[in-house]
Write a protein that holds these residues in place. Sequence first.
Motif, PDB file in Angstrom:
ATOM      1  N   CYS A   1      -4.975  -2.224   8.102  1.00 35.05           N
ATOM      2  CA  CYS A   1      -4.720  -2.835   9.414  1.00 35.05           C
ATOM      3  C   CYS A   1      -5.933  -2.799  10.343  1.00 35.05           C
ATOM      4  N   ALA A   2      -7.044  -2.231   9.900  1.00 34.54           N
ATOM      5  CA  ALA A   2      -8.315  -2.184  10.629  1.00 34.54           C
ATOM      6  C   ALA A   2      -8.304  -1.243  11.823  1.00 34.54           C
ATOM      7  N   THR A   3      -7.262  -0.456  12.009  1.00 28.93           N
ATOM      8  CA  THR A   3      -7.233   0.530  13.081  1.00 28.93           C
ATOM      9  C   THR A   3      -8.274   1.620  12.804  1.00 28.93           C
ATOM     10  N   LEU A   4      -8.950   2.095  13.862  1.00 26.57           N
ATOM     11  CA  LEU A   4      -9.916   3.166  13.680  1.00 26.57           C
ATOM     12  C   LEU A   4      -9.201   4.468  13.350  1.00 26.57           C
ATOM     13  N   VAL A   5      -9.706   5.135  12.322  1.00 25.52           N
ATOM     14  CA  VAL A   5      -9.117   6.392  11.881  1.00 25.52           C
ATOM     15  C   VAL A   5     -10.241   7.386  11.643  1.00 25.52           C
ATOM     16  N   ALA A   6      -9.894   8.664  11.671  1.00 26.58           N
ATOM     17  CA  ALA A   6     -10.876   9.696  11.354  1.00 26.58           C
ATOM     18  C   ALA A   6     -11.114   9.713   9.853  1.00 26.58           C
ATOM     19  N   GLN A   7     -12.357   9.979   9.464  1.00 28.71           N
ATOM     20  CA  GLN A   7     -12.681   9.977   8.043  1.00 28.71           C
ATOM     21  C   GLN A   7     -11.937  11.073   7.277  1.00 28.71           C
ATOM     22  N   ALA A   8     -11.490  12.093   7.996  1.00 29.52           N
ATOM     23  CA  ALA A   8     -10.761  13.180   7.331  1.00 29.52           C
ATOM     24  C   ALA A   8      -9.283  12.861   7.168  1.00 29.52           C
ATOM     25  N   ASP A   9      -8.799  11.769   7.813  1.00 31.22           N
ATOM     26  CA  ASP A   9      -7.384  11.431   7.726  1.00 31.22           C
ATOM     27  C   ASP A   9      -7.022  10.969   6.321  1.00 31.22           C
ATOM     28  N   ARG A  10      -5.810  11.326   5.887  1.00 36.59           N
ATOM     29  CA  ARG A  10      -5.321  10.886   4.577  1.00 36.59           C
ATOM     30  C   ARG A  10      -4.451   9.644   4.685  1.00 36.59           C
ATOM     31  N   PHE A  11      -3.810   9.458   5.863  1.00 43.00           N
ATOM     32  CA  PHE A  11      -2.965   8.297   6.081  1.00 43.00           C
ATOM     33  C   PHE A  11      -3.255   7.704   7.454  1.00 43.00           C
ATOM     34  N   CYS A  12      -3.124   6.391   7.574  1.00 43.56           N
ATOM     35  CA  CYS A  12      -3.308   5.706   8.851  1.00 43.56           C
ATOM     36  C   CYS A  12      -2.115   5.971   9.752  1.00 43.56           C
ATOM     37  N   GLU A  13      -2.380   6.456  10.975  1.00 39.95           N
ATOM     38  CA  GLU A  13      -1.289   6.739  11.900  1.00 39.95           C
ATOM     39  C   GLU A  13      -0.632   5.462  12.410  1.00 39.95           C
ATOM     40  N   SER A  14      -1.321   4.334  12.287  1.00 39.41           N
ATOM     41  CA  SER A  14      -0.776   3.075  12.791  1.00 39.41           C
ATOM     42  C   SER A  14       0.167   2.408  11.790  1.00 39.41           C
ATOM     43  N   CYS A  15      -0.293   2.242  10.521  1.00 40.01           N
ATOM     44  CA  CYS A  15       0.536   1.518   9.550  1.00 40.01           C
ATOM     45  C   CYS A  15       1.042   2.387   8.413  1.00 40.01           C
ATOM     46  N   GLY A  16       0.542   3.616   8.310  1.00 42.93           N
ATOM     47  CA  GLY A  16       1.004   4.522   7.263  1.00 42.93           C
ATOM     48  C   GLY A  16       0.332   4.354   5.928  1.00 42.93           C
ATOM     49  N   ALA A  17      -0.643   3.444   5.821  1.00 42.06           N
ATOM     50  CA  ALA A  17      -1.308   3.206   4.542  1.00 42.06           C
ATOM     51  C   ALA A  17      -2.132   4.424   4.139  1.00 42.06           C
ATOM     52  N   PRO A  18      -2.191   4.733   2.838  1.00 43.60           N
ATOM     53  CA  PRO A  18      -3.032   5.842   2.390  1.00 43.60           C
ATOM     54  C   PRO A  18      -4.504   5.507   2.573  1.00 43.60           C
ATOM     55  N   LEU A  19      -5.267   6.493   2.988  1.00 48.46           N
ATOM     56  CA  LEU A  19      -6.701   6.293   3.215  1.00 48.46           C
ATOM     57  C   LEU A  19      -7.546   6.907   2.113  1.00 48.46           C
ATOM     58  N   VAL A  20      -6.921   7.622   1.196  1.00 51.76           N
ATOM     59  CA  VAL A  20      -7.628   8.171   0.045  1.00 51.76           C
ATOM     60  C   VAL A  20      -6.889   7.714  -1.202  1.00 51.76           C
ATOM     61  N   GLU A  21      -7.610   7.580  -2.258  1.00 47.80           N
ATOM     62  CA  GLU A  21      -6.999   7.122  -3.504  1.00 47.80           C
ATOM     63  C   GLU A  21      -6.101   8.218  -4.061  1.00 47.80           C
ATOM     64  N   VAL A  22      -4.827   7.834  -4.317  1.00 48.08           N
ATOM     65  CA  VAL A  22      -3.867   8.775  -4.882  1.00 48.08           C
ATOM     66  C   VAL A  22      -3.795   8.539  -6.385  1.00 48.08           C
ATOM     67  N   PRO A  23      -4.194   9.509  -7.192  1.00 42.97           N
ATOM     68  CA  PRO A  23      -4.198   9.290  -8.637  1.00 42.97           C
ATOM     69  C   PRO A  23      -2.797   9.072  -9.191  1.00 42.97           C
ATOM     70  N   GLU A  24      -2.692   8.182 -10.176  1.00 44.20           N
ATOM     71  CA  GLU A  24      -1.420   7.968 -10.844  1.00 44.20           C
ATOM     72  C   GLU A  24      -1.035   9.227 -11.617  1.00 44.20           C
ATOM     73  N   PRO A  25       0.239   9.631 -11.539  1.00 42.78           N
ATOM     74  CA  PRO A  25       0.645  10.821 -12.283  1.00 42.78           C
ATOM     75  C   PRO A  25       0.524  10.592 -13.781  1.00 42.78           C
ATOM     76  N   GLU A  26       0.112  11.615 -14.493  1.00 38.84           N
ATOM     77  CA  GLU A  26      -0.044  11.512 -15.939  1.00 38.84           C
ATOM     78  C   GLU A  26       1.328  11.521 -16.603  1.00 38.84           C
TER      79      GLU A  26
END
Length: 339
Positions: free
Chosen positions: A11-36
């Motif tokens: 959503c292009a909202t500014l977020v902190a680089q340490a954030d894991r999820f966007c507070e605006s839209c809830g999208a993940p900001l780090v890659e979540v590995p697929e479970p094995e």
Amino acid sequence: MTGPQAACPNCATLVAQADRFCESCGAPLVEVPEPEVSRVAIPRTGQAAEGPCSDCGNSTFTDEYCTGCGHRRAESDRDEALLGAMALLTDRGLHHARNEDAAAAGIVSDAVAVVVCDGVSTSGEAQLAAVAASKAGVDGMVTALAASKGAREAVLAGLADAAKAAVDVGLGGDSATAPSCTYTAATVVPTSEGAVEITVGNVGDSRAYWLPEPPTPAQQLTVDDSLAQELITAGAAADSEAVQRGAHTLTRWLGADSDAKPWSESSVHTITPAGRGWLLMCSDGLWNYLPDAADIAQLCTGLDTAAAARTLVEYALDAGGQDNITVAIVPIGEFHEFG
């Protein structure tokens, strides 16, 4: 907001680089590995029988073809597999021309999904329905568990996928003789409180049993979808002639000639056992000869899962082996370790 910033890719909202999820839209900001995910299914095609040619007795083969009569080596009567500490075993039995049972299992993270299917022998190519339903059921449950769905939702998803798969293998043929099978499934999922939940679902008369460590009594977890069970529920004696005649007359099954949704809400239920034990699932090739949970548990005492599965199958063979025999055993303890 202080510190280094970046834009949310969603959503292009500014977020902190340490954030894991966007507070605006809830999208993940780090890659979540697929479970094995690990899976296994039996019987596997191409498992050749050991020993001499079953047609001419010659003991020499080239590329699995007998050098004496030219016939292809027969497939093995038995197939077994381990997945972590789980054991799955299927055997043709002594009187059937082919094995129409199938089993499958999967592990995702620390959760387990298991299915046992028994082809309905009065249908055509019943083994096709059993194989398709067992694999589709496990895949459906594993997919749901990997998406953090609840255990009941996962079992219902597996039921729906298995039912569709059993129908699909019979498309284009006569629905009255289309492949059909029974279906018994379970998930084993650890809870946040450190316990384990076993959720079972079934259509037909393959069974699931809980075999806890003594002195806790063993118990059957599933209720057969059979004429015999309906008569018992209505008040008939379990050893009556009417019940015995209806022992293997199914009232529900998976296949093109079944109901669109051949299960009810009561077909799926959950237990939270206390302590260690085994979840055992089997086709009627075993429980025909060993229906009581306590008797099954007694035969398994002191054995590992693979040895227990072989012992149970050998018991059924020694008792007559009239049907295909399939057993799946999942060990459950306070640490819930399957690897």
